[in-house]
Design a protein around this motif. Sequence first.
Motif, PDB file in Angstrom:
ATOM      1  N   ILE A 227       0.700  -1.136  -0.085  1.00 48.87           N
ATOM      2  CA  ILE A 227       0.043   0.110   0.009  1.00 48.87           C
ATOM      3  C   ILE A 227       1.059   1.321   0.031  1.00 48.87           C
ATOM      4  O   ILE A 227       1.739   1.469   0.816  1.00 48.87           O
ATOM      5  CB  ILE A 227      -1.004  -0.095   1.325  1.00 48.87           C
ATOM      6  N   ILE A 228       0.897   1.964  -1.146  1.00 47.33           N
ATOM      7  CA  ILE A 228       1.602   2.970  -1.015  1.00 47.33           C
ATOM      8  C   ILE A 228       0.951   4.486  -0.873  1.00 47.33           C
ATOM      9  O   ILE A 228      -0.083   4.719  -1.282  1.00 47.33           O
ATOM     10  CB  ILE A 228       2.627   3.212  -2.274  1.00 47.33           C
ATOM     11  N   SER A 229       1.779   5.456  -0.750  1.00 48.63           N
ATOM     12  CA  SER A 229       1.286   6.947  -0.381  1.00 48.63           C
ATOM     13  C   SER A 229       0.832   7.406  -1.808  1.00 48.63           C
ATOM     14  O   SER A 229       1.903   7.550  -2.446  1.00 48.63           O
ATOM     15  CB  SER A 229       2.395   7.616   0.246  1.00 48.63           C
ATOM     16  N   PRO A 230      -0.242   7.751  -1.807  1.00 50.46           N
ATOM     17  CA  PRO A 230      -0.574   8.872  -3.153  1.00 50.46           C
ATOM     18  C   PRO A 230      -0.236  10.158  -3.163  1.00 50.46           C
ATOM     19  O   PRO A 230      -0.447  10.710  -4.133  1.00 50.46           O
ATOM     20  CB  PRO A 230      -2.056   8.330  -3.075  1.00 50.46           C
ATOM     21  N   MET A 231       0.492  10.622  -2.064  1.00 53.00           N
ATOM     22  CA  MET A 231       0.872  11.938  -2.032  1.00 53.00           C
ATOM     23  C   MET A 231       1.719  12.288  -0.716  1.00 53.00           C
ATOM     24  O   MET A 231       2.265  11.459  -0.064  1.00 53.00           O
ATOM     25  CB  MET A 231      -0.638  12.928  -1.666  1.00 53.00           C
ATOM     26  N   VAL A 232       2.354  13.396  -0.755  1.00 54.52           N
ATOM     27  CA  VAL A 232       3.090  13.722  -0.103  1.00 54.52           C
ATOM     28  C   VAL A 232       2.519  14.093   1.402  1.00 54.52           C
ATOM     29  O   VAL A 232       1.526  15.253   1.265  1.00 54.52           O
ATOM     30  CB  VAL A 232       4.133  15.028  -0.134  1.00 54.52           C
ATOM     31  N   GLY A 233       2.677  13.999   2.690  1.00 59.55           N
ATOM     32  CA  GLY A 233       1.807  14.144   3.673  1.00 59.55           C
ATOM     33  C   GLY A 233       2.099  13.546   4.965  1.00 59.55           C
ATOM     34  O   GLY A 233       3.241  13.059   5.172  1.00 59.55           O
ATOM     35  N   THR A 234       1.550  13.838   6.028  1.00 59.61           N
ATOM     36  CA  THR A 234       2.016  13.076   7.442  1.00 59.61           C
ATOM     37  C   THR A 234       1.012  12.104   7.703  1.00 59.61           C
ATOM     38  O   THR A 234      -0.022  12.301   7.515  1.00 59.61           O
ATOM     39  CB  THR A 234       1.782  14.233   8.803  1.00 59.61           C
ATOM     40  N   PHE A 235       1.695  11.047   7.757  1.00 62.54           N
ATOM     41  CA  PHE A 235       1.066   9.468   8.188  1.00 62.54           C
ATOM     42  C   PHE A 235       0.390   9.650   9.579  1.00 62.54           C
ATOM     43  O   PHE A 235       1.241   9.672  10.557  1.00 62.54           O
ATOM     44  CB  PHE A 235       2.144   8.569   8.057  1.00 62.54           C
TER      45      PHE A 235
ATOM     46  N   LEU B  53       5.123  -0.083   7.508  1.00 68.05           N
ATOM     47  CA  LEU B  53       6.463   0.392   7.164  1.00 68.05           C
ATOM     48  C   LEU B  53       7.129   1.863   7.577  1.00 68.05           C
ATOM     49  O   LEU B  53       8.127   2.288   7.522  1.00 68.05           O
ATOM     50  CB  LEU B  53       6.584   0.360   5.463  1.00 68.05           C
ATOM     51  N   VAL B  54       6.107   2.662   8.163  1.00 67.68           N
ATOM     52  CA  VAL B  54       6.410   3.864   8.504  1.00 67.68           C
ATOM     53  C   VAL B  54       5.665   4.009   9.962  1.00 67.68           C
ATOM     54  O   VAL B  54       4.903   3.247  10.553  1.00 67.68           O
ATOM     55  CB  VAL B  54       5.676   5.002   7.762  1.00 67.68           C
ATOM     56  N   LYS B  55       6.361   5.206  10.760  1.00 66.30           N
ATOM     57  CA  LYS B  55       5.933   5.499  11.967  1.00 66.30           C
ATOM     58  C   LYS B  55       4.778   6.570  12.235  1.00 66.30           C
ATOM     59  O   LYS B  55       4.505   7.296  11.086  1.00 66.30           O
ATOM     60  CB  LYS B  55       7.085   6.035  12.882  1.00 66.30           C
ATOM     61  N   ASN B  56       3.929   6.479  13.215  1.00 69.15           N
ATOM     62  CA  ASN B  56       2.789   7.609  13.364  1.00 69.15           C
ATOM     63  C   ASN B  56       3.472   8.893  13.290  1.00 69.15           C
ATOM     64  O   ASN B  56       4.346   9.032  13.975  1.00 69.15           O
ATOM     65  CB  ASN B  56       2.275   7.347  14.473  1.00 69.15           C
ATOM     66  N   GLY B  57       2.860   9.769  12.608  1.00 70.57           N
ATOM     67  CA  GLY B  57       3.285  11.077  12.604  1.00 70.57           C
ATOM     68  C   GLY B  57       4.608  11.417  11.680  1.00 70.57           C
ATOM     69  O   GLY B  57       5.193  12.637  11.435  1.00 70.57           O
ATOM     70  N   GLN B  58       4.942  10.261  11.029  1.00 71.35           N
ATOM     71  CA  GLN B  58       6.104  10.583  10.114  1.00 71.35           C
ATOM     72  C   GLN B  58       5.583  11.110   8.717  1.00 71.35           C
ATOM     73  O   GLN B  58       4.553  10.876   8.308  1.00 71.35           O
ATOM     74  CB  GLN B  58       6.733   9.311   9.651  1.00 71.35           C
ATOM     75  N   LEU B  59       6.548  12.114   8.345  1.00 74.60           N
ATOM     76  CA  LEU B  59       6.296  12.612   6.726  1.00 74.60           C
ATOM     77  C   LEU B  59       6.668  11.776   5.923  1.00 74.60           C
ATOM     78  O   LEU B  59       7.619  10.977   5.718  1.00 74.60           O
ATOM     79  CB  LEU B  59       7.209  13.817   6.593  1.00 74.60           C
ATOM     80  N   VAL B  60       5.719  11.399   4.565  1.00 74.27           N
ATOM     81  CA  VAL B  60       6.093  10.565   3.837  1.00 74.27           C
ATOM     82  C   VAL B  60       6.106  11.193   2.275  1.00 74.27           C
ATOM     83  O   VAL B  60       5.487  12.233   2.256  1.00 74.27           O
ATOM     84  CB  VAL B  60       4.924   9.235   3.725  1.00 74.27           C
ATOM     85  N   GLU B  61       6.649  10.415   1.596  1.00 75.69           N
ATOM     86  CA  GLU B  61       6.747  11.108   0.098  1.00 75.69           C
ATOM     87  C   GLU B  61       5.548  10.165  -0.685  1.00 75.69           C
ATOM     88  O   GLU B  61       5.419   9.265  -0.513  1.00 75.69           O
ATOM     89  CB  GLU B  61       8.000  10.792  -0.361  1.00 75.69           C
ATOM     90  N   HIS B  62       5.311  10.874  -2.004  1.00 73.01           N
ATOM     91  CA  HIS B  62       4.394  10.420  -2.741  1.00 73.01           C
ATOM     92  C   HIS B  62       5.160   9.005  -3.436  1.00 73.01           C
ATOM     93  O   HIS B  62       6.313   9.156  -3.588  1.00 73.01           O
ATOM     94  CB  HIS B  62       4.343  11.306  -3.943  1.00 73.01           C
ATOM     95  N   GLY B  63       4.228   8.003  -3.530  1.00 73.15           N
ATOM     96  CA  GLY B  63       4.854   6.728  -3.950  1.00 73.15           C
ATOM     97  C   GLY B  63       5.894   5.961  -2.925  1.00 73.15           C
ATOM     98  O   GLY B  63       6.051   4.841  -3.104  1.00 73.15           O
ATOM     99  N   GLN B  64       5.731   6.338  -1.795  1.00 74.57           N
ATOM    100  CA  GLN B  64       6.480   5.540  -0.411  1.00 74.57           C
ATOM    101  C   GLN B  64       5.624   4.589   0.026  1.00 74.57           C
ATOM    102  O   GLN B  64       4.583   4.500   0.287  1.00 74.57           O
ATOM    103  CB  GLN B  64       7.045   6.466   0.694  1.00 74.57           C
ATOM    104  N   PRO B  65       6.019   3.193   0.228  1.00 77.72           N
ATOM    105  CA  PRO B  65       5.200   2.269   0.654  1.00 77.72           C
ATOM    106  C   PRO B  65       4.857   2.302   2.198  1.00 77.72           C
ATOM    107  O   PRO B  65       5.707   2.934   2.994  1.00 77.72           O
ATOM    108  CB  PRO B  65       6.058   0.900   0.478  1.00 77.72           C
ATOM    109  N   LEU B  66       3.471   2.133   2.508  1.00 74.38           N
ATOM    110  CA  LEU B  66       3.121   2.422   3.965  1.00 74.38           C
ATOM    111  C   LEU B  66       3.162   1.082   4.630  1.00 74.38           C
ATOM    112  O   LEU B  66       3.398   0.969   5.805  1.00 74.38           O
ATOM    113  CB  LEU B  66       1.902   3.252   3.907  1.00 74.38           C
ATOM    114  N   PHE B  67       2.293  -0.027   3.977  1.00 75.46           N
ATOM    115  CA  PHE B  67       2.151  -1.389   4.649  1.00 75.46           C
ATOM    116  C   PHE B  67       2.410  -2.208   3.518  1.00 75.46           C
ATOM    117  O   PHE B  67       2.368  -1.983   2.385  1.00 75.46           O
ATOM    118  CB  PHE B  67       0.715  -1.229   4.910  1.00 75.46           C
TER     119      PHE B  67
END
Length: 174
Positions: A99-107, A155-169
């Motif tokens: 499951i990848i991030s569709p945008m830049v944002g805070t997870f 794959l990421v921590k709560n409150g972490q900034l993620v990039e577009h296309g970065q895997p989350l789960f």
Amino acid sequence: MWKMHEIREMIKLFEESSLQEMELDLEDAGSKISLRKQENALDSYVRIEPPKAPVVSLAVKEAPVPVKKEIPKPVVQSEPVQEAGKKSIDANDPSIYKIISPMVGTFYQAPGEDADPFVKIGDKVGKSTIVCILEAMKLFNEIEAEVNGEIVEVLVKNGQLVEHGQPLFLVRME
């Protein structure tokens, strides 16, 4: 009209992103906000331009520093967050869906600070199961699993900034 705390939040998000320049044309408020990062410069600035009015510049000056100023890059973690003693999941396994991030944002893993996470390792998910929220520009976007399966890695921590296309789960598909 934007409030000062909203402008400060915009500047903070911009500084934490990998963007070098951003310009917002706020037609409803009739103004423009321009943000630009300058490498190897001791000055950074924000310019707010109301319509048919002189340009208002807010300059933030820092005291000269003897070492070269580095622009901080957002922390982007691409390796799985693992607990001690857990074995790693092969992300290239064809039965594993990212499951990848569709945008830049805070997870955000939960709808609130004191709330339970949307999903955790071992949970079964369906295509429309909400797995997290991504906050971008004060908008909260629900992210769905898109497949049926079981969550095997976060794959990421709560409150972490993620990039577009970065895997989350990682999800083991059924």
